[in-house]
Design an enzyme around this catalytic site. Structure first.
Site, PDB file in Angstrom:
ATOM      1  CE  LYS A   9      -3.823  -2.175   2.493  1.00 11.26           C
ATOM      2  NZ  LYS A   9      -4.623  -2.112   3.738  1.00 11.26           N
ATOM      3  CE1 TYR A  49      -9.505  -2.230   0.128  1.00 12.90           C
ATOM      4  CE2 TYR A  49      -9.050  -0.167  -0.993  1.00 12.90           C
ATOM      5  CZ  TYR A  49      -8.638  -1.224  -0.207  1.00 12.90           C
ATOM      6  OH  TYR A  49      -7.335  -1.275   0.244  1.00 12.90           O
ATOM      7  CG  ASN A 112      -3.341  -2.575   7.100  1.00 11.46           C
ATOM      8  OD1 ASN A 112      -3.150  -2.218   5.938  1.00 11.46           O
ATOM      9  ND2 ASN A 112      -4.444  -3.185   7.474  1.00 11.46           N
ATOM     10  CG  HIS A 115      -5.185  -6.070  -0.276  1.00  9.15           C
ATOM     11  ND1 HIS A 115      -6.359  -6.193   0.413  1.00  9.15           N
ATOM     12  CD2 HIS A 115      -5.314  -6.836  -1.403  1.00  9.15           C
ATOM     13  CE1 HIS A 115      -7.175  -6.993  -0.271  1.00  9.15           C
ATOM     14  NE2 HIS A 115      -6.568  -7.393  -1.376  1.00  9.15           N
ATOM     15  CD  GLU A 126      -8.683  -8.842  -3.684  1.00  9.60           C
ATOM     16  OE1 GLU A 126      -9.426  -8.397  -2.800  1.00  9.60           O
ATOM     17  OE2 GLU A 126      -7.570  -9.368  -3.437  1.00  9.60           O
TER      18      GLU A 126
END
Length: 149
Positions: A9, A49, A112, A115, A126
């Site tokens: 990310k 998302y 975080n 992904h 995805e």
């Protein structure tokens, strides 16, 4: 063989942790079969998302994933999804075990670092969002026999 999507990310890219994250996945025995540095636009973020569109945190997810470059990767192994998920650690770095990517390198749930697809079905969906079929390579490594039976 199973394939899964991994994204470093924007926070991971900005913090210079892309190499560390790739190294950890390689050391687990996963095989990198596709990779690109890219900027996620709003349309891709909404597709990625989409399952969270009605959740209060959806706008924040889209804003964050589009805030800077990501490194999109396809990884392959027997049980690739499960191996990546355990290597990443819990979504909230505060709850992630030491030795995991988030446990060692993360602090905040909103930052975080990584992904990973949560199921083989999600991985297929995805991967198709981030890669054309011809961008995902098929090849043998000389050490594959030392990694799997």
């Amino acid at each position: 063989m199973e394939q899964t999507l991994v994204l470093v990310k924007p926070d991971g890219v900005q913090r210079g942790l892309t190499g560390e994250i790739i190294g950890r996945l390689e050391r687990r025995g996963l095989k990198l079969v596709a990779m690109k540095l890219m900027q996620v636009d709003d349309a891709l973020a909404h597709r990625h998302y989409g399952e969270h569109v009605d959740r209060p945190f959806f706008a924040g997810l889209v804003s964050f994933i589009t805030s800077g470059p990501v490194v999109a990767m396809a990884w392959e192994a027997n049980n690739a999804v499960e191996i990546v998920r355990s290597t990443m650690g819990a979504t909230n770095p505060a709850n992630a075990a030491p030795g995991t990517i988030r446990g060692d390198l993360g602090v905040d749930i909103g930052r975080n670092l990584i992904h990973g697809s949560d199921s083989p079905e999600s991985a297929a969906r995805e991967l198709a969002l981030f890669f054309k079929p011809e961008e995902i390579l098929s090849y043998s490594r000389s050490n594959d026999g030392w990694i799997v039976e």
